[in-house]
Design an enzyme around this catalytic site. Structure first.
Site, PDB file in Angstrom:
ATOM      1  N   LYS A  37       6.020  23.153  11.260  1.00  0.00           N
ATOM      2  CA  LYS A  37       7.341  23.739  11.918  1.00  0.00           C
ATOM      3  C   LYS A  37       6.779  25.052  12.650  1.00  0.00           C
ATOM      4  CE  LYS A  37      10.912  24.247   9.697  1.00  0.00           C
ATOM      5  NZ  LYS A  37      12.346  23.946   9.900  1.00  0.00           N
ATOM      6  N   ARG A 108      12.612  30.052   6.353  1.00  0.00           N
ATOM      7  CA  ARG A 108      12.434  28.703   6.483  1.00  0.00           C
ATOM      8  C   ARG A 108      10.787  28.382   5.894  1.00  0.00           C
ATOM      9  NH1 ARG A 108      16.751  25.557   8.988  1.00  0.00           N
ATOM     10  NH2 ARG A 108      17.696  26.990  10.265  1.00  0.00           N
ATOM     11  N   GLY A 117      13.314  18.789   2.921  1.00  0.00           N
ATOM     12  CA  GLY A 117      13.869  19.164   1.865  1.00  0.00           C
ATOM     13  C   GLY A 117      13.431  19.454   0.587  1.00  0.00           C
ATOM     14  N   MET A 119      11.440  22.050  -0.179  1.00  0.00           N
ATOM     15  CA  MET A 119      11.307  23.648  -0.442  1.00  0.00           C
ATOM     16  C   MET A 119      12.573  24.473  -0.030  1.00  0.00           C
ATOM     17  SD  MET A 119       7.157  23.709   0.374  1.00  0.00           S
ATOM     18  CE  MET A 119       7.408  23.122   1.885  1.00  0.00           C
ATOM     19  N   ARG A 367       8.618  17.589  16.014  1.00  0.00           N
ATOM     20  CA  ARG A 367       7.520  17.047  15.113  1.00  0.00           C
ATOM     21  C   ARG A 367       7.453  15.548  15.495  1.00  0.00           C
ATOM     22  NH1 ARG A 367      10.301  17.457   9.314  1.00  0.00           N
ATOM     23  NH2 ARG A 367      12.028  16.156   9.787  1.00  0.00           N
ATOM     24  N   HIS A 483      -4.888 -10.868 -12.838  1.00  0.00           N
ATOM     25  CA  HIS A 483      -4.980 -12.342 -12.406  1.00  0.00           C
ATOM     26  C   HIS A 483      -3.603 -12.465 -11.462  1.00  0.00           C
ATOM     27  CE1 HIS A 483      -3.618 -16.646 -12.724  1.00  0.00           C
ATOM     28  NE2 HIS A 483      -4.856 -16.645 -12.432  1.00  0.00           N
ATOM     29  N   ARG A 598     -12.994 -18.387  -4.209  1.00  0.00           N
ATOM     30  CA  ARG A 598     -13.252 -18.465  -5.550  1.00  0.00           C
ATOM     31  C   ARG A 598     -13.196 -19.674  -6.350  1.00  0.00           C
ATOM     32  NH1 ARG A 598     -10.201 -13.196  -5.092  1.00  0.00           N
ATOM     33  NH2 ARG A 598     -11.337 -11.691  -6.290  1.00  0.00           N
ATOM     34  N   ARG A 653     -18.230 -19.162  -3.920  1.00  0.00           N
ATOM     35  CA  ARG A 653     -18.913 -18.333  -5.076  1.00  0.00           C
ATOM     36  C   ARG A 653     -18.885 -19.504  -5.991  1.00  0.00           C
ATOM     37  NH1 ARG A 653     -15.910 -13.453  -7.777  1.00  0.00           N
ATOM     38  NH2 ARG A 653     -14.625 -15.155  -8.612  1.00  0.00           N
ATOM     39  N   GLU A 788     -21.748  -6.385  -7.957  1.00  0.00           N
ATOM     40  CA  GLU A 788     -20.753  -6.103  -8.660  1.00  0.00           C
ATOM     41  C   GLU A 788     -20.913  -5.627  -9.951  1.00  0.00           C
ATOM     42  OE1 GLU A 788     -17.921  -9.269  -9.163  1.00  0.00           O
ATOM     43  OE2 GLU A 788     -19.814 -10.795  -9.381  1.00  0.00           O
ATOM     44  N   SER A 807     -22.467  -9.427  -1.188  1.00  0.00           N
ATOM     45  CA  SER A 807     -21.093  -9.084  -1.018  1.00  0.00           C
ATOM     46  C   SER A 807     -20.478  -8.345  -2.128  1.00  0.00           C
ATOM     47  CB  SER A 807     -20.440 -10.473  -1.094  1.00  0.00           C
ATOM     48  OG  SER A 807     -18.952 -10.285  -1.025  1.00  0.00           O
ATOM     49  N   GLY A 809     -18.468  -6.827  -4.805  1.00  0.00           N
ATOM     50  CA  GLY A 809     -17.311  -7.156  -5.581  1.00  0.00           C
ATOM     51  C   GLY A 809     -16.856  -5.891  -6.319  1.00  0.00           C
ATOM     52  N   THR A 810     -15.924  -5.199  -5.463  1.00  0.00           N
ATOM     53  CA  THR A 810     -15.589  -3.847  -6.124  1.00  0.00           C
ATOM     54  C   THR A 810     -14.740  -3.920  -6.973  1.00  0.00           C
ATOM     55  OG1 THR A 810     -14.116  -3.709  -4.042  1.00  0.00           O
ATOM     56  CG2 THR A 810     -16.098  -2.543  -4.007  1.00  0.00           C
ATOM     57  N   ASN A 811     -14.084  -4.982  -7.512  1.00  0.00           N
ATOM     58  CA  ASN A 811     -13.318  -5.211  -8.539  1.00  0.00           C
ATOM     59  C   ASN A 811     -14.173  -4.773  -9.671  1.00  0.00           C
ATOM     60  OD1 ASN A 811     -11.305  -6.063  -6.676  1.00  0.00           O
ATOM     61  ND2 ASN A 811     -11.142  -7.951  -7.055  1.00  0.00           N
ATOM     62  N   ASP A 812     -15.113  -5.672  -9.752  1.00  0.00           N
ATOM     63  CA  ASP A 812     -15.928  -5.784 -10.999  1.00  0.00           C
ATOM     64  C   ASP A 812     -16.881  -4.443 -11.049  1.00  0.00           C
ATOM     65  OD1 ASP A 812     -15.552  -7.766 -13.112  1.00  0.00           O
ATOM     66  OD2 ASP A 812     -16.020  -9.118 -11.553  1.00  0.00           O
ATOM     67  N   CYS A 874     -15.958  -8.133  -0.946  1.00  0.00           N
ATOM     68  CA  CYS A 874     -14.846  -9.015  -1.037  1.00  0.00           C
ATOM     69  C   CYS A 874     -14.085  -8.771  -2.081  1.00  0.00           C
ATOM     70  CB  CYS A 874     -15.580 -10.434  -1.215  1.00  0.00           C
ATOM     71  SG  CYS A 874     -16.340 -10.307  -2.791  1.00  0.00           S
ATOM     72  N   TYR A 894     -19.026  -6.686   7.227  1.00  0.00           N
ATOM     73  CA  TYR A 894     -17.762  -7.096   7.138  1.00  0.00           C
ATOM     74  C   TYR A 894     -17.110  -7.084   5.950  1.00  0.00           C
ATOM     75  CZ  TYR A 894     -19.060 -11.085   4.008  1.00  0.00           C
ATOM     76  OH  TYR A 894     -19.635 -11.452   3.120  1.00  0.00           O
TER      77      TYR A 894
HETATM   78  C1  PEP Z   1     -14.934  -8.409  -7.408  1.00  0.00           C
HETATM   79  O1  PEP Z   1     -15.406  -8.370  -8.490  1.00  0.00           O
HETATM   80  O2  PEP Z   1     -14.763  -7.617  -6.827  1.00  0.00           O
HETATM   81  C2  PEP Z   1     -14.578 -10.030  -7.044  1.00  0.00           C
HETATM   82  C3  PEP Z   1     -14.472 -10.175  -5.730  1.00  0.00           C
HETATM   83  O3  PEP Z   1     -14.582 -11.039  -7.873  1.00  0.00           O
HETATM   84  P1  PEP Z   1     -13.631 -11.234  -9.070  1.00  0.00           P
HETATM   85  O4  PEP Z   1     -12.415 -10.180  -8.486  1.00  0.00           O
HETATM   86  O5  PEP Z   1     -13.197 -12.746  -8.717  1.00  0.00           O
HETATM   87  O6  PEP Z   1     -14.079 -10.991 -10.394  1.00  0.00           O
HETATM   88 MG    MG Z   2     -16.076 -10.044  -9.721  1.00  0.00          MG
END
Ligand code: PEP
Ligand code: MG
Length: 923
Positions: A37, A108, A117, A119, A367, A483, A598, A653, A788, A807, A809-812, A874, A894
């Site tokens: 502001k 203010r 709103g 503060m 703003r 899942h 998958r 995979r 992964e 690739s 696998g950032t989940n694992d 992925c 990618y």
């Molecule tokens: C992962 O682990 O990031 C992955 C893509 O494999 P999944 O989720 O199937 O284990």
């Molecule tokens: Mg995995």
């Protein structure tokens, strides 16, 4: 840059002292000194717009004040504030508290990022028992004078001293009752004068003199402060203190605003929109923030103060009608001219607050305006056409995360909601339907054309048919990579998961909602909102925003940037898809290929029986038979997928999940057996069930996620690898003989040692060569692996010698790097971790910095031994804009994400490239 200055002046008469000049900062930098502001007020004044003069006390002063336990450690700051006040009085030729012609100011908050709103604000400061008379004399309006004073006492008491606001409201209501009037405006000057006295008594009674000795005399008697300097200091302290009120803290958390920024305080000369019919106040946008139309948008109220517009107590007028009111026409024309000036200056759609005091226009705030995705797109494209911004700037103007709004149905924003529970917003979009507790029921209802919501404790691969049949999925357990979440996002189906308040009893076909008396039965209608995580009772109207051509245009501009190699490196976008329909959708959304198919998702439905018989078969003959059947089925899948993706990469995979995911639940099986025993079933009838239970039990693991899964399956059951590679290679060969151009690649999951890949690669290559020979083709299929597991990242240099691609696998990788079970922690304790700031954000959603270090190590190692290695992502973070920026900087080739996130990723990829190359080039 911040120097040691604590106070900056602004106003048309304060040239050379405002923050942009004094600190040499741009408006964007100034925001972090004097708040959004303050910076914009200074900027408006600098370009000659009518801004009531004032001064801003810096955010850094707030931080120092808060860290000292809401105290002034440095008395020089108070001297600086005092000097700024005196300077303001000099500039205005008026004094706070003056008996003849008092100066009044507003105090203010104003943080670097807008926190509407959250503060505190105090208006009309400077009034006391004598200056109120001066105000009355100056305005010749006793009613206005006493109303201003009673409002000030009320606001100061509540905001600065914490006196319960209801005490004042009750007094006001009693007065109206006694007078037999309905509205505040019907009270006379005398009534308001009496109320001011009454309010001062409330103050004296309810403020604790021990806690606030500044307002008590030597005997401890409390009275409303008459000294404007004291009023000002206390109000400034209250606004600084409000940075850490519970509301503000929560808002910052939800909006990812850092806690250490502090707020500025803006002390500004009061202007009044409530001085009769030549005065007004309003809020406006320079364009329509809902759909982006280039039209004046907003409201105003004649003879009112700003708060009245927002509070909605009186019906407002559309802003365009300002020109229809003779007394306001001149100010209205000036305002609409200022719209243009602001858009030219800021080169964006602006949000504005203004007041007209006796025909004179004053700008109180501006703003960059918040807008919907639809509006963001239209404004960006229109401004490019109007030559206000470049194409690159237009691309940067659209928040990729907002695009989700355009891709999925949403709750009608006008609908009233009876929210039953809130879970994780796992897959965006809203869905309405009858509650069902089993996949079979979902399929049954879908066949009858009855929309339903599949409600499960957690889904498993067996639920796929139900998930496909249902309009949306709701679970009471599991996180955003559970899942249900992953599959729902992949399908583009709305999903709320981990709604822990739901106590589901699938056998009784009911779900209790903890903390309420509600029990949901099968057939009850609910609505789920996967965009926010809300579960709502009843059918809420849904709206599907039109997919206008604007989205297509901006994405085509984004692609041009991405494909232009003269502008440096690219990050591509692929999709995670495992059936032909999703593959087609991915293509339609502009994916360059499939980054993850998958294959376990291809083993559902009736094929589950076949894989079960493979896993449980105790003779080689039976195993081979099962594999033979699976081979035919898989080959059929790949033929279709590769055909849809003709000419584009499809990374297949090999089977990854723990095998027990394909087996019946042993607990349910044991219950079945017990029920059969109760019914007096014969030994012969029970034998096959008992045998099945024995074999399933024999396979049970304490930690399946760390057990027999991924490449370990292929090593222990080479027949599975054999079957899958045969299916891929044969489908490829057959399509090639038909003149098509299939581009499969084979990915080995969950590698931790190079030797795992070496052995599997040899097996895979031999098979491919065999099949190539059979078709008289030179068949080579690239073979790569997922990274992964932390060990794989650390050993990437060795592993890359045997891989054509990586690739991530950032989940694992996140699960194993943190030691967090991905299916459990998101609803179990991540919310607490976020609240307690143990984590800054959910690492399953946005790439964690520690996990990113593993990614970087793997990229460096991989390229060291194999400079040509292609590296993608992925895991779920591949579709998250903030993570995509990090992946671009890392040098990832990618990202691959669910089809519905492909447009978001395409836009982000272009933004990352533009930003990495020094930001947008201007017009
Ligand atoms: C992962 O682990 O990031 C992955 C893509 O494999 P999944 O989720 O199937 O284990
Ligand atoms: Mg995995």
């Amino acid at each position: 840059m911040t120097g040691t200055k604590h106070v900056y002046c602004f106003g048309n008469d304060a040239s050379g002292t405002d923050v942009t000049e004094a600190a040499g900062a741009t408006v964007d930098e100034a925001k972090f000194i004097v708040g959004g502001k303050g910076a914009n007020l200074a900027e408006m004044a600098r370009i000659g717009l009518p801004v009531p003069p004032g001064f801003s006390i810096t955010c850094q002063t707030c931080v120092a004040f808060s860290s000292a336990g809401n105290r002034w450690n440095d008395s020089a700051v108070l001297d600086e504030i005092d000097a700024a006040r005196e300077d303001l009085e000099k500039r205005m030729g008026k004094k706070l508290g003056d008996v003849d012609d008092p100066l009044l100011v507003s105090v203010r908050s104003g943080a670097p990022f807008s926190m509407p709103g959250m503060m505190d604000t105090v208006l009309n400061l400077g009034l006391n028992d004598v200056s109120v008379e001066g105000l009355i004399a100056q305005t010749n309006n006793a009613r206005f004078g006493w109303d201003s004073y009673r409002r000030f006492i009320q606001m100061f008491s509540n905001v600065v001293m914490g006196v319960d606001a209801d005490l004042f409201e009750n007094a006001l209501t009693s007065r109206k009752l006694a007078k037999g009037v309905k509205s505040d405006t019907d009270l006379s000057a005398d009534d308001l004068k009496d109320l001011a006295s009454e309010f001062k008594e409330i103050f004296a009674k309810h403020v604790d003199g021990k806690k606030h000795p500044e307002v008590a005399d030597a005997t401890g008697k409390v009275s409303f402060p008459q000294d404007p300097k004291l009023q000002l200091r206390l109000a400034i302290e209250a606004v600084f203190g409000s940075w850490n009120n519970a509301r503000a803290i929560l808002y910052r958390k939800q909006n990812k605003i850092p806690d250490d920024l502090g707020t500025a305080v803006n002390v500004q000369v009061m202007v009044f929109g409530n001085k009769g019919d030549t005065s007004a106040t309003g809020v406006a946008f320079t364009r329509n923030p809902a759909d982006g139309t280039n039209e004046r948008y907003g409201d105003f109220l004649i003879n009112a103060q700003g708060e009245d517009v927002v509070a909605g107590i009186r019906n407002t007028e559309p802003i365009a009608d300002l020109l229809k009111v003779p007394a306001l026409k001149k100010a209205g024309k000036e305002l609409f001219h200022i719209f243009e000036v602001l858009e030219d200056h800021y080169r964006d759609m602006m949000d504005i607050e203004f007041t007209i005091e006796q025909g004179k226009l004053w700008m109180l705030q501006t703003r960059v305006g918040k807008r919907t995705a639809l509006s963001a797109l239209k404004v960006a494209l229109d401004m490019e056409k109007e030559d206000r911004i470049s194409r690159e700037e237009a691309i940067l103007r659209v928040d990729p995360a907002q695009l989700d709004q355009l891709l999925h149905p949403q709750l009608d924003p006008r609908a009233k909601l009876d929210v039953l529970a809130t879970g994780l917003n796992a897959s965006p979009g809203a869905a309405v339907g009858e509650v069902v507790f089993s996949s079979d029921e979902a399929v049954k209802l879908a066949e009858q054309g009855r929309p339903c919501i599949l409600v499960r404790w957690e889904t498993n691969p067996d639920d796929l048919k139900g998930m496909v049949a249902a309009e949306g999925i709701l679970t009471s357990h599991g996180g955003k990579t559970s899942h249900a979440a992953v599959i729902a996002r992949g399908m583009g189906a709305p999903c709320v998961c981990g709604a822990e308040a739901l106590r589901i009893d699938a056998t009784r076909k009911e779900a209790r909602v903890a903390g309420t008396k509600v029990v949901l039965h099968e057939g009850d209608v609910i609505t789920i909102d996967g965009t926010t995580g809300r579960v709502v009772l009843g059918a809420v109207a849904l709206v599907r925003p039109d997919l206008t051509g604007d989205l297509e245009t901006i994405l085509s501009w984004a692609d041009e940037i991405c494909m232009d190699s003269s502008r440096g490196r690219n990050i591509g976008v692929r999709a995670n898809a495992d059936n032909p329909a999703d593959a087609q959708l991915s293509r339609d959304f502009g994916a360059e290929g499939i980054g993850l198919c998958r294959t376990e998702h291809m083993f559902l439905g009736e094929r589950k029986q076949i894989i079960q018989s493979f896993i449980l078969a105790e003779s080689e003959g039976l195993k081979e038979n099962a594999l033979g059947q699976l081979l035919d089925a898989q080959k059929g899948d790949f033929l279709k997928m590769f055909e849809v993706m003709n000419g584009k990469t499809v990374i297949v995979r090999l089977l990854d999940p723990p095998l027990h995911e394909f087996l019946d639940d042993p607990r349910e099986l044991a219950c079945d057996i017990a029920r059969m025993e109760e019914r007096g079933a014969s030994k012969e009838e029970l034998a096959p069930k008992r045998d099945l239970l024995r074999r399933i039990d024999a396979m049970s693991e304490a930690n399946p996620m760390l057990g027999l899964r991924g490449c370990r399956l292929g090593i222990l059951y080479p027949g599975i690898v054999d079957m899958q590679v045969r299916a891929i290679a044969t489908a490829t060969a057959e399509l090639r003989s038909r003149g098509l151009d299939p581009q499969p690649e084979i990915m080995v999951p969950l590698i931790s040692t190079a030797e795992e890949l070496v052995q599997l690669r040899e097996q895979i290559e031999n098979l491919i060569a065999d099949i190539g020979a059979r078709f008289s083709l030179d068949l080579t299929i690239p073979i790569g692996t997922m990274i992964e597991l932390p060990r794989a990242a650390l050993e990437a240099e060795e592993i890359a010698k045997h891989a054509d691609f990586f690739s991530f696998g950032t989940n694992d990788l996140t699960q194993t790097a943190f030691g967090f079970s991905r299916d459990d922690v998101e609803s179990a304790f991540i919310p607490t971790y976020l609240r307690r700031k143990i984590l800054a954000y959910n690492p399953f959603e946005t790439l964690d910095t520690g996990v990113n270090k593993l990614v970087k190590i793997a990229l460096e190692g991989g390229h060291a031994s194999n400079p040509k290695i292609v590296c993608g992502v992925c895991g779920e973070t591949g579709g998250d804009p903030e993570s995509i920026y990090m992946y671009y900087d890392d040098g990832v080739d990618y990202v691959s994400c669910s089809p519905y996130r492909v447009p978001i990723a395409r836009l982000t990829a272009a933004q990352a490239k533009i930003k990495a190359n020094g930001g947008a080039q201007g017009r």
